[in-house]
Design an enzyme around this catalytic site. Structure first.
Site, PDB file in Angstrom:
ATOM      1  N   ASP A 123       0.838  -1.191   0.000  1.00 44.23           N
ATOM      2  CA  ASP A 123       0.000   0.000   0.000  1.00 44.23           C
ATOM      3  C   ASP A 123       0.879   1.250   0.000  1.00 44.23           C
ATOM      4  OD1 ASP A 123       0.986  -0.102   2.569  1.00 44.23           O
ATOM      5  OD2 ASP A 123      -0.876   0.529   3.486  1.00 44.23           O
ATOM      6  N   THR A 125       0.202   3.948   1.810  1.00 46.05           N
ATOM      7  CA  THR A 125       0.025   4.740   3.037  1.00 46.05           C
ATOM      8  C   THR A 125       1.144   4.530   4.031  1.00 46.05           C
ATOM      9  OG1 THR A 125      -1.256   2.999   4.103  1.00 46.05           O
ATOM     10  CG2 THR A 125      -2.488   4.627   2.818  1.00 46.05           C
TER      11      THR A 125
END
Length: 181
Positions: A123, A125
């Protein structure tokens, strides 16, 4: 007044240790195959080595010392001990190294599956890559992104949730003053 509802042994660390122990006890597919293989192969190897050591002296009157030595050499070469011992040791070592690095793997089977992985998607993030989330992009539907981030930071002010902390860190990095919620 404090009420204890669970024993001291029932905490997160104890559960993680229990999971690691269970993972080490679970047999990987390779370990199961090697156990089945060695259960058949080892007795055959011992029987053939014994036959090599005993048959020539008994049948052909050959020298006992030479053929016992040859039988023992065959037994040493044919014995799958290194294979039988190395696989569980390698799996236990892999699980222990993963645990020390913060990776909890559920057994040797999962460890072998990880070894077959050729592509990994992470991901953006930072949750997986860094172990803590961060705000990477903003998209305001109404107003400016700076205003939206300021409002979100005001709502998350005082939060201990990882996503709330990520919003507060981004607001601080962008120099947005915190307003009361």
């Amino acid at each position: 007044q404090v009420r204890v509802t669970k024993p001291a042994s029932d905490n997160t660390i104890a559960r993680i240790i229990r999971l690691v122990e269970e993972a080490q006890d679970a047999k990987a597919p390779t370990a199961r195959f090697i156990e089945r293989f060695s259960a058949i192969y080892t007795p055959i190897a011992v029987a053939v080595a014994a036959l090599v050591a005993v048959a020539p002296p008994l049948v052909a009157g050959a020298d006992w010392d030479t053929w016992i030595y040859r039988g023992l050499a065959l037994l040493l070469v044919a014995c799958p001990c290194a294979l039988v011992l190395s696989t569980p040791a390698a799996i236990a070592s892999g699980l222990a190294v993963g645990t020390r690095r913060g990776l909890l793997v559920k057994g040797g089977g999962a460890l072998e599956a990880i070894g077959r992985i050729r592509t990994v998607a992470f991901d953006k993030t930072g949750t997986l890559t860094e172990g803590r989330p961060r705000v990477t992009d903003l998209l305001a539907l109404n107003g400016s992104e700076r205003t939206m981030l300021g409002l979100a930071a005001a709502v998350e002010n005082g939060s201990s949730h990882p996503l709330g902390r990520a919003i507060l860190e981004r607001a601080e990095a962008d120099g947005i003053p915190l307003r009361p919620a």
